[in-house]
Design an enzyme around this catalytic site. Structure first.
Site, short mmCIF file in Angstrom:
data_model
loop_
_atom_site.label_atom_id
_atom_site.label_comp_id
_atom_site.label_asym_id
_atom_site.label_seq_id
_atom_site.Cartn_x
_atom_site.Cartn_y
_atom_site.Cartn_z
N SER A 160 -9.81 0.10 6.88
CA SER A 160 -9.20 0.22 5.54
C SER A 160 -8.56 -1.06 5.02
CB SER A 160 -8.14 1.33 5.55
OG SER A 160 -8.77 2.58 5.56
N SER B 146 -9.75 2.51 2.75
CA SER B 146 -8.84 3.17 1.82
C SER B 146 -7.97 2.19 1.03
CB SER B 146 -7.92 4.12 2.59
OG SER B 146 -7.07 3.39 3.46
N LYS C 262 0.85 -1.20 0.00
CA LYS C 262 0.00 0.00 0.00
C LYS C 262 0.88 1.24 0.00
CE LYS C 262 -3.97 2.00 2.49
NZ LYS C 262 -4.81 1.92 3.71
#
Lengths: 514, 507
Positions: free
Chosen positions: B181, B157, B82
């Site tokens: 997330s 996210s 990420k």
């Protein structure tokens, strides 16, 4: 800059009562910074580095970086808190003080807000007159220093008018303890001297603890002085009517970088504020910058009690929870408080107030203490250090302690007390020691400076002197002992000073009574 | 499908066996995944950056394997990272224009750990800007699509990591979870994700959103794979003061226990009444209750428990998060790194900071900075931040009381399946409410997992099942998760992701 109107100091004190408060920042001399493993520029023996060379991602506030508390800094802060007579919080917390400024890498400073590590203490300070004040300490809290801005292009080197500014983050993250006093009332005309004495007391404490290099000129110790005035008429009126005592608007003077500055800056602010108030003006609550060269303060930024730093507990750090064992072991290891030590030494040495104050003012306590420990009498130690050694140091603008070791001074004093040296000879020996010729005994040996202790040589010299002053023996026999002085003087002269005057006197008296 | 096409469908644990036996090389596995990315990511947009070093790194791992080095089970395995995590060799933008092109001078600790374990970073995955969002629609670089339906969000996210894993671009991914997330994207893409116990994985090098809530965690397609990755990234880090000093058990071992033993016998599973809402999408509730029936059938005891303060969790979260974020994001000021925008005609440093932040931050970031700045302001602190912290304590007590009577808590991982792009973008509050199921675990710091339990009948999209365990008891997630995964796959006769539509392949 325009020169402000100031009032005569004595007149100002007659009309107004000064109210003080100090914030002293102490840079700790830990090996690494408060929250990173970067070398600490304020560490012992560190010299100034090239800009932006003692930094890590943490000091630059790079994304993703996290602070880690320096445990040595915690211990130092606890020791300082204890030395200030503070209580140590079993749990204290770091908080973020949020404001945007380019020297603040994260745009927040990690500090302590409502939960400082140390609180409620007391420091005793002593003025030159011997008068003592108890200064109440509100708190001592830990925080990180900011970087340093250099403004380029302006005429004054200040931000106003500069074309651009350079940022050096070397200092960012240097561990600081901020010591905050409570309001100090009652200093009266002594206020300027009290400021100096207080900062000096804090310096003595951190030096005795060994936790800071404490060099004010290098910013290891920085004082912000808060001062306000209130009119004596207002105070009297409030007292009479039972109303709460009024408080004037305060200013905070920064950039006070020497003990002398502390005294001068407070004196100046009292005179400046008094002039404004006397003319019916109002004091603006603001920071003011002290200018060492011109001896005045100038306006900085307005400061309001409503400044909103949006403090909140620092979520990247755990609460600081020192164990009782740690606190007690640090307490047990505390050196004697400088004020207590001074009292103890004064009593032990039997010096008069004036003599002792001389020693303190000359900064020779440690030297004399070590000289006494090495075997000299306190009186001899004081005499040598504040006398001949101080004179020689002064003549060559060096520190007395850099000239000669206490051990050699003690040896010298002993030789004099044993009668092996006269004062005059001893001064020559001291010169030899300072010149690096060795210990006092070695200098005596190599320069051949020993007192003539052979009575035969003395008696010969005495006979010669008596021959030229035949009436002396008669006078002595009549009880006029002072007549011996003339003979002693002649003998000393004849032997070039290398005689023990007391022994000469004894021999002269023996001759008269024989 | 060619052999590289079949390689990408294998789980990390299956690939691990082939790598260690020498059947395949890391270079082959890495190439297969790079090919997959090249083929599908143009449309999917899971990656913001693809590493140029992956094949070289893979070759080095192969060489050390040939040289007889002792390698961990995931050595040679590709992994997607990420973009919130700092990588020394790739830009790290957190999905924001303000960090466009910024290459950190260091690796985040979890990244350093996966490199040390011999994993092969494939690239950086898309995310909502600074992890603020539940859809990746707030990424400054455009949204990621849901591999199940390109008209729908992949969650957020961490939509990029979830989409990369569920579209077979990578067998493993790293995510971060501040309010869901990792788990919500896992739920809506049919993958598995875990938010570890707060402090279980270092946050050093994770670009902070809300420091007291953020937690880095693993994402994969199977419970065992997630456990294997968790074993690599977990543990104490002296550079993160909030990192726990615990000795952690092997989570892979915990997953193996679940997959082979009768682990459900006597297990007390609490269903959180407040998170089993009639307002949830019917298909989500239906699959959730079917999963409970499976667990009951195999010996688990289902107990309804109440967590009365969970209803305040979103309110508290949306005070604490913006407050911390407003401070964490203050460093993005153009002075030391990242974007710098000079206002027309120049100006003071304050003017440059303001122009940079105006241009560099997206609207959701600005919204939360303003919210947080307000919540921390003098005079409002007690009413907002102070109260929110009290709610947080009450939620922690709810968990503690529940864990006194049950071993784990369960709920749907998200109230709905993947929603459509644009559906909630104009209504921030609706977007925030999507996190109702995941936020309590962050507020309490407890570990939680999402794993797929089927497709909602009404839309054919994946439904996620959330398991929450007491702090430090992450192993329970893996044991129960692996058990439920095995029982469901046995019943279906296939994995859920094998039902995902074939993606259009670019030529």
């Amino acid at each position: 800059m325009a020169t402000a109107k100031i009032m005569d100091y004595d007149a100002a004190i007659e009309l107004f009562e000064p109210v003080l408060g100090f914030e002293v920042h102490v840079e700790l001399n830990t090996q690494t910074k408060m929250f990173s493993d970067a070398p600490n520029p304020a560490a012992r023996g560190n010299v100034p580095h090239e800009p932006n060379t003692t930094i890590t991602p943490v000091d630059l506030g790079l994304p993703g970086s996290l602070p880690v508390v320096n445990e040595q800094a915690i211990s130092y802060s606890i020791s300082l808190g204890l030395a200030l007579g503070c209580s140590i919080a079993p749990s204290s917390r770091f908080a973020r003080k949020n404001y945007f400024y380019p020297d603040l890498a994260k745009n927040y400073q990690i500090s302590q807000f409502d939960e400082p590590i140390a609180f409620e203490g007391m420091v005793e300070v002593e003025l030159a007159s011997g008068k003592t004040f108890q200064i109440e300490i509100e708190r001592a809290h830990m925080e990180e220093d900011a970087g340093k801005l250099t403004h380029i292009g302006g005429a004054t080197g200040r931000i106003q008018g500069a074309e651009y500014s350079l940022v050096d983050y070397n200092r960012a993250g240097v561990p600081l303890v901020e010591i905050v006093t409570k309001m100090i009332i009652g200093a009266e005309a002594d206020a300027p001297e009290l400021a100096k004495a207080y900062v000096s007391a804090i310096r003595d404490i951190v030096v005795s603890l060994g936790i800071s290099e404490a060099k004010m000129e290098r910013g290891n110790l920085r004082c912000d002085a808060n001062i306000s005035l209130r009119s004596r008429a207002d105070v009297a009126f409030a007292r009479a009517s039972g109303a709460p005592l009024p408080l004037g608007t305060r200013t905070e003077t920064k950039n006070v970088n020497s003990l002398r500055s502390a005294e001068r800056a407070i004196r100046y602010e009292i005179q400046r504020q008094a002039a404004i108030l006397y003319d019916g003006g109002t004091i603006i609550q603001e920071t003011r910058h002290w200018h060492e060269d011109t001896g005045v303060t100038s306006a900085g930024r307005p400061k309001s009690d409503a400044d909103d730093y949006r403090y909140f507990p620092e979520p990247d750090l755990l609460p600081v929870e020192p164990s009782l064992e740690l606190i007690e072991s640090l307490r047990a290891a505390l050196p004697e408080a400088p004020a207590v030590r001074r009292r103890r030494l004064k009593n032990a040495w039997g010096f008069s107030d004036l003599e002792f104050q001389d020693v303190v003012n000359a900064g020779l306590l440690v030297e004399i203490e070590e000289t006494v420990a090495a075997g000299a009498s306190p009186a001899q130690a004081r005499k040598w250090w504040t006398g001949e050694i101080a004179r020689l140091a002064n003549a060559s603008s060096v520190d007395p302690s850099s000239l000669v070791s206490p051990k050699y001074v003690a040896e010298l004093a002993l030789l004099v007390e044993l009668g092996s040296l006269t004062d005059r000879l001893a001064r020559q020996v001291l010169e030899g020691v300072i010149a690096g010729e060795g210990s006092p005994a070695e200098v005596v040996e190599s320069r051949g400076l020993a007192v003539v202790s052979d009575d035969t040589a003395l008696i010969a010299a005495i006979d010669e002197a008596l021959a030229s002053q035949p009436d002396v023996l008669e006078k002595i026999r009549e009880g006029k002992l002072q007549a011996a002085g003339a003979v002693i003087g002649a003998v000393m002269k004849a032997l070039g000073g290398s005689a023990d005057a007391a022994r000469v006197r004894e021999l002269v008296l023996e001759r008269a009574n024989a | 499908m060619n052999s590289s096409g079949s390689l990408i469908r294998l789980s990390a644990s299956a690939l691990s066996a082939k790598l260690s036996s020498g059947d395949i090389s890391s270079v082959e596995v890495t190439q297969a995944h790079l090919d997959r990315i090249a083929a599908v990511d143009g449309d999917l947009h899971a990656f913001l950056h693809v590493s140029a070093n992956a094949l070289d790194t893979a070759a080095r791992v192969d060489a050390s394997r040939r040289a007889g080095a002792a390698l961990g089970p995931l050595a040679g395995m590709p992994i997607a990272i990420k973009d919130v995590l700092c990588t020394i060799d790739m830009p790290s933008t957190a999905g924001s224009k303000i960090l466009e092109g910024w290459i950190p001078p260091y690796d985040a600790t979890p990244v350093a750990l996966v490199r040390r374990a011999g994993l092969i970073p494939l690239g950086k995955t898309n995310m909502d800007e600074f992890a603020m969002g539940s859809s990746t629609e707030h990424s400054a670089y455009g949204p990621t699509k849901n591999p199940w339906d390109f008209s729908r969000i992949p969650g957020g996210s961490g939509g990029g990591s979830a989409a990369a894993v569920s579209s077979f671009e990578a067998p493993l991914a790293l995510g971060s979870d501040t309010g869901g997330s990792i788990r919500q994207p896992a739920a809506v893409t049919g993958s598995v994700g875990v938010k570890p116990t707060y402090g279980g994985v270092s946050r050093y090098g994770a670009i902070a959103l809300a420091s007291s809530l953020d937690q880095v965690g693993p994402v994969a397609r199977t419970v065992l794979d997630v456990a294997l990755l968790h074993d690599v990234i977990g543990g104490h880090d002296p550079r993160d003061s909030t990192s726990l000093r615990d000795e952690w058990p092997s989570f892979a071992e915990a997953a193996h226990v679940g997959a082979r033993a009768e682990s459900l016998k006597g297990l007390r599973i609490g269903v959180v009444k407040e998170l089993d809402s009639p307002g949830f999408q019917p298909g989500v509730s239906q699959r959730f209750h079917e999963a409970l029936e499976v667990l009951t059938a195999y010996g688990a005891e289902i107990v309804e428990v109440s967590a009365p303060h969970f209803e305040y969790s979103i309110a508290a979260y949306y005070v604490i998060l913006p407050a911390e974020a407003s401070s964490n994001l203050a460093k993005f000021d153009s002075v030391r790194f990242g974007l710098r925008v000079n206002p027309p005609g120049g100006g003071t440093v304050e003017d440059v900071m303001a122009a940079t932040r105006e241009a560099g931050f997206g609207p959701e970031v600005k919204r939360r900075i303003i919210l947080g700045t307000y919540a921390l302001s003098a005079g409002y602190y007690d009413a907002y931040y102070g109260s929110a912290q009290k709610v947080r304590t009450l939620i922690q007590r709810d968990f503690a009381a529940a864990f006194d009577i049950v071993d784990v808590l369960v709920s749907p991982a998200a109230p709905t399946t993947a929603f459509r792009f644009g559906e909630k973008i104009a209504d921030p509050l609706a977007m925030y409410l999507n996190d109702v199921t995941t936020i309590p675990a962050n507020l309490a710091g407890v570990p939680a997992m999402s794993l797929p339990i089927g497709l909602a009948p009404e839309d054919g999209l994946p439904v996620g099942f959330q398991i929450m365990a007491p702090a430090r008891a992450d192993a329970r997630l893996y044991t129960l998760g692996a058990t439920l995964e095995r029982l469901l796959e046995d019943a279906w006769g296939h994995t859920l992701l094998s039902q995902a539509p074939e993606l259009k392949v670019a030529i």
